[in-house]
Design an enzyme around this catalytic site. Structure first.
Site, PDB file in Angstrom:
ATOM      1  N   ASP A  35      -8.192   7.666  -3.494  1.00 36.01           N
ATOM      2  CA  ASP A  35      -6.892   6.108  -4.116  1.00 36.01           C
ATOM      3  C   ASP A  35      -6.674   5.591  -2.868  1.00 36.01           C
ATOM      4  OD1 ASP A  35      -4.979   5.866  -7.064  1.00 36.01           O
ATOM      5  OD2 ASP A  35      -4.993   5.106  -5.294  1.00 36.01           O
ATOM      6  N   ILE A  36      -7.103   4.267  -3.659  1.00 28.46           N
ATOM      7  CA  ILE A  36      -7.283   3.105  -2.392  1.00 28.46           C
ATOM      8  C   ILE A  36      -5.593   3.202  -2.144  1.00 28.46           C
ATOM      9  CG2 ILE A  36      -6.862   1.046  -4.114  1.00 28.46           C
ATOM     10  CD1 ILE A  36      -8.331  -0.446  -1.867  1.00 28.46           C
ATOM     11  N   GLN A  98      -1.316   3.938 -18.154  1.00 28.79           N
ATOM     12  CA  GLN A  98      -3.547   3.276 -17.480  1.00 28.79           C
ATOM     13  C   GLN A  98      -3.185   2.424 -16.838  1.00 28.79           C
ATOM     14  OE1 GLN A  98      -6.477   4.760 -20.485  1.00 28.79           O
ATOM     15  NE2 GLN A  98      -7.911   5.224 -18.266  1.00 28.79           N
ATOM     16  N   HIS A 104     -10.030   8.995 -15.585  1.00 29.82           N
ATOM     17  CA  HIS A 104      -9.786   9.732 -14.035  1.00 29.82           C
ATOM     18  C   HIS A 104      -9.173  11.023 -13.906  1.00 29.82           C
ATOM     19  CE1 HIS A 104      -7.547   5.980 -14.013  1.00 29.82           C
ATOM     20  NE2 HIS A 104      -6.964   6.772 -14.073  1.00 29.82           N
ATOM     21  N   HIS A 106      -5.764  12.108 -10.800  1.00 32.94           N
ATOM     22  CA  HIS A 106      -5.113  11.802 -10.127  1.00 32.94           C
ATOM     23  C   HIS A 106      -5.163  13.424  -9.399  1.00 32.94           C
ATOM     24  CE1 HIS A 106      -3.445   7.835 -10.081  1.00 32.94           C
ATOM     25  NE2 HIS A 106      -3.831   8.228 -11.338  1.00 32.94           N
TER      26      HIS A 106
HETATM   27  P1  5GP Z   1      -3.799   4.945 -13.285  1.00 31.67           P
HETATM   28  O1  5GP Z   1      -4.889   4.257 -14.071  1.00 31.67           O
HETATM   29  O2  5GP Z   1      -4.252   6.568 -13.539  1.00 31.67           O
HETATM   30  O3  5GP Z   1      -2.163   4.154 -13.573  1.00 31.67           O
HETATM   31  O4  5GP Z   1      -4.143   4.226 -11.760  1.00 31.67           O
HETATM   32  C1  5GP Z   1      -5.425   3.915 -11.123  1.00 31.67           C
HETATM   33  C2  5GP Z   1      -5.087   4.488  -9.945  1.00 31.67           C
HETATM   34  O5  5GP Z   1      -6.286   3.668  -9.532  1.00 31.67           O
HETATM   35  C3  5GP Z   1      -4.559   4.065  -9.133  1.00 31.67           C
HETATM   36  O6  5GP Z   1      -3.680   5.165  -8.562  1.00 31.67           O
HETATM   37  C4  5GP Z   1      -4.674   3.346  -7.828  1.00 31.67           C
HETATM   38  O7  5GP Z   1      -4.394   3.228  -6.818  1.00 31.67           O
HETATM   39  C5  5GP Z   1      -5.753   3.231  -7.815  1.00 31.67           C
HETATM   40  N1  5GP Z   1      -6.874   2.535  -7.627  1.00 31.67           N
HETATM   41  C6  5GP Z   1      -7.389   1.131  -8.106  1.00 31.67           C
HETATM   42  N2  5GP Z   1      -8.195  -0.103  -7.895  1.00 31.67           N
HETATM   43  C7  5GP Z   1      -9.134   1.181  -7.099  1.00 31.67           C
HETATM   44  C8  5GP Z   1      -9.697   0.493  -6.035  1.00 31.67           C
HETATM   45  O8  5GP Z   1     -10.514  -0.405  -6.107  1.00 31.67           O
HETATM   46  N3  5GP Z   1     -10.868   1.528  -5.442  1.00 31.67           N
HETATM   47  C9  5GP Z   1      -9.604   3.343  -5.563  1.00 31.67           C
HETATM   48  N4  5GP Z   1     -10.231   3.735  -4.647  1.00 31.67           N
HETATM   49  N5  5GP Z   1      -8.486   3.347  -5.634  1.00 31.67           N
HETATM   50  C10 5GP Z   1      -8.127   1.693  -6.481  1.00 31.67           C
END
Ligand code: 5GP
Length: 143
Positions: A35-36, A98, A104, A106
């Site tokens: 995660d970035i 989301q 995805h 985590h």
């Molecule tokens: P969620 O959709 O579950 O809330 O979280 C999306 C996750 O994707 C976040 O933890 C965010 O840090 C991660 N994320 C967003 N953009 C990128 C990206 O471009 N690359 C990576 N590796 N992770 C990302």
């Protein structure tokens, strides 16, 4: 009517090789990468290669094929990061937290007394993510 899959989401671009990531593992059905904006050191995301927006639209057989990868990565994160425990998180739709609309999981290593960082940053550079990815890859190789 449920929302549809947007093939321009960032994880779809990562799957197509149009955007970069710090890769941890890959098999026929899944990709795991750092995660970035990690909420813990060693925060990994596991995604299906199939186009699924979230838990609601993935087929049950495809979800069943993905979960062994989630388990494999959770084990490797725990051992590679010398974690005491692991949290899985999986968010569905905006109201469910989301942000990226490709399914995805985590995988978050946890240690007693160490709180998760809030979501949304800061962005960590690839070289730093790579240090943790290398430990997790080594744990995978030892499984
Ligand atoms: P969620 O959709 O579950 O809330 O979280 C999306 C996750 O994707 C976040 O933890 C965010 O840090 C991660 N994320 C967003 N953009 C990128 C990206 O471009 N690359 C990576 N590796 N992770 C990302």
């Amino acid at each position: 009517m449920s929302a549809s899959y947007d093939p321009q989401n960032i994880f779809a671009k990562i799957l197509r090789g149009e955007a970069g990531c710090v890769r941890v593992d890959e098999d026929e059905v899944s990709l795991a990468f750092m995660d970035i904006m990690p909420r813990a050191e060693g925060h990994v995301l596991v995604i299906p290669k199939t186009a699924a927006r979230n838990l609601f639209d993935i087929s049950a057989p495809e979800l069943a094929r993905l979960m062994p990868a989630v388990q494999r990565i959770a084990r490797a994160v725990k051992s590679g990061m010398a974690a005491e425990g692991v949290v899985l998180q999986q968010f569905n739709e905006s109201a469910g937290g989301q942000v990226v609309f490709h399914l995805h999981f985590h995988v978050l290593p946890r240690w007693s007394g160490v709180a998760l960082r809030p979501p949304g940053g800061p962005i960590v550079q690839a070289a730093e993510l790579e240090v943790h990815a290398a430990k997790i890859r080594a744990a995978l190789a030892a499984q």
